[in-house]
Write an enzyme that holds these catalytic residues in place. Sequence first.
Site, PDB file in Angstrom:
ATOM      1  N   ASN A 112       3.810  -3.356 -13.418  1.00  0.00           N
ATOM      2  CA  ASN A 112       3.070  -4.175 -12.466  1.00  0.00           C
ATOM      3  C   ASN A 112       2.438  -5.312 -13.273  1.00  0.00           C
ATOM      4  O   ASN A 112       1.445  -5.099 -13.972  1.00  0.00           O
ATOM      5  CB  ASN A 112       2.010  -3.297 -11.792  1.00  0.00           C
ATOM      6  CG  ASN A 112       1.191  -4.060 -10.776  1.00  0.00           C
ATOM      7  OD1 ASN A 112       1.339  -5.276 -10.634  1.00  0.00           O
ATOM      8  ND2 ASN A 112       0.313  -3.363 -10.079  1.00  0.00           N
ATOM      9  N   ARG A 123       6.928  -3.950  -9.585  1.00  0.00           N
ATOM     10  CA  ARG A 123       6.178  -4.209  -8.357  1.00  0.00           C
ATOM     11  C   ARG A 123       6.159  -5.725  -8.161  1.00  0.00           C
ATOM     12  O   ARG A 123       5.737  -6.470  -9.058  1.00  0.00           O
ATOM     13  CB  ARG A 123       4.755  -3.693  -8.488  1.00  0.00           C
ATOM     14  CG  ARG A 123       3.956  -3.973  -7.243  1.00  0.00           C
ATOM     15  CD  ARG A 123       2.519  -4.185  -7.524  1.00  0.00           C
ATOM     16  NE  ARG A 123       1.834  -4.540  -6.296  1.00  0.00           N
ATOM     17  CZ  ARG A 123       0.613  -4.998  -6.261  1.00  0.00           C
ATOM     18  NH1 ARG A 123      -0.081  -5.150  -7.358  1.00  0.00           N
ATOM     19  NH2 ARG A 123       0.054  -5.314  -5.121  1.00  0.00           N
ATOM     20  N   HIS A 174       0.373  -4.361   0.431  1.00  0.00           N
ATOM     21  CA  HIS A 174       0.117  -2.930   0.186  1.00  0.00           C
ATOM     22  C   HIS A 174       1.178  -2.047   0.852  1.00  0.00           C
ATOM     23  O   HIS A 174       0.924  -0.869   1.111  1.00  0.00           O
ATOM     24  CB  HIS A 174      -1.253  -2.477   0.748  1.00  0.00           C
ATOM     25  CG  HIS A 174      -2.441  -3.000   0.016  1.00  0.00           C
ATOM     26  ND1 HIS A 174      -3.602  -3.321   0.679  1.00  0.00           N
ATOM     27  CD2 HIS A 174      -2.660  -3.251  -1.295  1.00  0.00           C
ATOM     28  CE1 HIS A 174      -4.492  -3.751  -0.204  1.00  0.00           C
ATOM     29  NE2 HIS A 174      -3.935  -3.726  -1.410  1.00  0.00           N
ATOM     30  N   LEU A 195      -7.981   1.278   1.094  1.00  0.00           N
ATOM     31  CA  LEU A 195      -9.257   0.638   0.776  1.00  0.00           C
ATOM     32  C   LEU A 195      -9.506   0.671  -0.725  1.00  0.00           C
ATOM     33  O   LEU A 195      -9.982   1.674  -1.269  1.00  0.00           O
ATOM     34  CB  LEU A 195     -10.402   1.355   1.515  1.00  0.00           C
ATOM     35  CG  LEU A 195     -10.181   1.635   3.013  1.00  0.00           C
ATOM     36  CD1 LEU A 195     -11.321   2.470   3.584  1.00  0.00           C
ATOM     37  CD2 LEU A 195     -10.030   0.331   3.787  1.00  0.00           C
ATOM     38  N   ARG A 234     -12.979 -10.648  -1.232  1.00  0.00           N
ATOM     39  CA  ARG A 234     -12.331 -11.503  -0.227  1.00  0.00           C
ATOM     40  C   ARG A 234     -13.014 -11.352   1.124  1.00  0.00           C
ATOM     41  O   ARG A 234     -13.440 -10.254   1.494  1.00  0.00           O
ATOM     42  CB  ARG A 234     -10.852 -11.126  -0.070  1.00  0.00           C
ATOM     43  CG  ARG A 234     -10.039 -11.318  -1.312  1.00  0.00           C
ATOM     44  CD  ARG A 234      -8.551 -11.133  -1.000  1.00  0.00           C
ATOM     45  NE  ARG A 234      -7.807 -10.953  -2.227  1.00  0.00           N
ATOM     46  CZ  ARG A 234      -7.018  -9.915  -2.481  1.00  0.00           C
ATOM     47  NH1 ARG A 234      -6.859  -8.954  -1.585  1.00  0.00           N
ATOM     48  NH2 ARG A 234      -6.370  -9.846  -3.624  1.00  0.00           N
ATOM     49  N   GLY A 259      -9.167   3.456  -3.860  1.00  0.00           N
ATOM     50  CA  GLY A 259     -10.388   3.945  -4.520  1.00  0.00           C
ATOM     51  C   GLY A 259     -11.529   4.255  -3.561  1.00  0.00           C
ATOM     52  O   GLY A 259     -12.201   5.279  -3.689  1.00  0.00           O
ATOM     53  N   GLY A 263     -11.240   4.587  -0.058  1.00  0.00           N
ATOM     54  CA  GLY A 263     -10.769   5.557   0.944  1.00  0.00           C
ATOM     55  C   GLY A 263     -10.712   6.972   0.400  1.00  0.00           C
ATOM     56  O   GLY A 263     -11.028   7.940   1.101  1.00  0.00           O
ATOM     57  N   GLU A 264     -10.350   7.090  -0.874  1.00  0.00           N
ATOM     58  CA  GLU A 264     -10.210   8.421  -1.464  1.00  0.00           C
ATOM     59  C   GLU A 264     -11.555   9.020  -1.863  1.00  0.00           C
ATOM     60  O   GLU A 264     -11.703  10.238  -1.899  1.00  0.00           O
ATOM     61  CB  GLU A 264      -9.315   8.344  -2.722  1.00  0.00           C
ATOM     62  CG  GLU A 264      -7.865   8.035  -2.404  1.00  0.00           C
ATOM     63  CD  GLU A 264      -7.072   7.540  -3.616  1.00  0.00           C
ATOM     64  OE1 GLU A 264      -7.412   7.915  -4.752  1.00  0.00           O
ATOM     65  OE2 GLU A 264      -6.110   6.769  -3.417  1.00  0.00           O
ATOM     66  N   GLU A 297       1.706   4.390  -5.624  1.00  0.00           N
ATOM     67  CA  GLU A 297       2.717   3.330  -5.455  1.00  0.00           C
ATOM     68  C   GLU A 297       3.760   3.383  -6.571  1.00  0.00           C
ATOM     69  O   GLU A 297       4.940   3.115  -6.344  1.00  0.00           O
ATOM     70  CB  GLU A 297       2.013   1.963  -5.461  1.00  0.00           C
ATOM     71  CG  GLU A 297       1.174   1.753  -4.207  1.00  0.00           C
ATOM     72  CD  GLU A 297      -0.002   0.826  -4.432  1.00  0.00           C
ATOM     73  OE1 GLU A 297      -0.974   1.255  -5.107  1.00  0.00           O
ATOM     74  OE2 GLU A 297       0.015  -0.308  -3.950  1.00  0.00           O
TER      75      GLU A 297
END
Length: 398
Positions: free
Chosen positions: A7, A91, A180, A209, A241, A331, A333-334, A385
């Site tokens: 990546n 990626r 994503h 997220l 953002r 990060g 969301g988990e 990913e």
Amino acid sequence: MKILVLNCGSSSVKFQLIDAKNHEALARGGVSKIGMPGALLTMDAPGKDHVKISGEILDHNIAIENILNLLVHEEFGVIKDKKEIEGIGHRIVHGGEYFSDSVIINDEVLKKIQDCIEYAPLHNPHNYKGITACKRILPGIPMVGVFDTAFHQQMPDYAYIYGIPYILYKRYGIRRYGFHGTSHYYVSRKARDLMDADIEKLNMITCHLGNGCSIAAINGGKSIDTSMGFTPLEGLLMGTRSGDLDPAIILQVMAREELTTAEAQTMLNKHSGLVGISGTSSDMRDIEERMEDGSKQAELALNVFCYRLKKYIGSYMAALGRVDALIFTGGIGENSDIVRRKTVEGLDGFGMKLDLKKNKNTRGEISEISYKDSQTKIFVIPTNEELVIAIDTAKLIN
Ligand code: ADP
């Protein structure tokens, strides 16, 4: 089958060496601060010491050479010879309308990736550099491109066309692309496995997220809508953002503050979102800590974040009609039980019943955090990913 997943960003290269057969990560790490003082190469491999080397790394070529030398290093390495690497998966952020799936990289594909640079000037040039560096350093090893936009390419036109003159879509490709995609794809398939159901019959909402945030509506395994648009700036509030806003604001602020286009870009991409509202940090952990210490600005940032996400969930419920699973990843969301709780709060009436205790105790692992009788199952699923990239690469080069 060992696949090197790369990546490549503007000043960084992240990598994983993955055994695509048993899905095991043999090594992972990255190079940061390429072309700057204090460049750093790190690697972790199961059963080996953490490696951290600082020095001068002038460009992506040297970064990838250094990664390969470390992978074959006598003491810290995990392979004996570079030839053990059977494929390289890259990626790639933007595939425009060219790619709705991963592809073997050949000259024609490379040309199209170059063509997409105008859509993603901050990302695609570096992805491109990574590919050309590998071509030089590892000649003959097949390479595959996996695009962030590909999974969303099947969105219906009414979901991706903006309300501006249609000629601008025709002339400049201005439409919603979404990003994503690899993450939304991965967690939706993981949820399908957890539910032991046919993907064709499932409707899901996936929330990625991280520093960047996006949400997708997935119908029968296909993305039918997503919050990021022409660029990753649209949609949810993010670390730095802005996400959605009235376009007239940009024109106003540019005029009043006498901003150039580049300065306006920077304001919207780097100084907005959580950091813009809180005035202190783009990192959700800091925001939560400051909020606990009584900061009203941090609380406002978190509330805007969760409220925006809740509204998107509501709109995707309407788009899907029925939702079988709501999935949190990335990060935030988990790990953030506060964000998950505040987001799902009040949605019981729509069939989303969060088990507060399970939610509180879930951090960074697969977990079903809804009550048994919740019509919509709510999951936390760590994304991967790199694994999708490795599997796609192995599949295509076979
Ligand atoms: P990226 O999008 O760069 O891959 P990540 O997916 O790692 O980023 O997500 C980074 C975000 O996750 C940051 O806002 C960080 O604060 C947040 N995060 C990580 N751990 C926690 C935690 N325990 N609680 C709340 N937020 C967390």
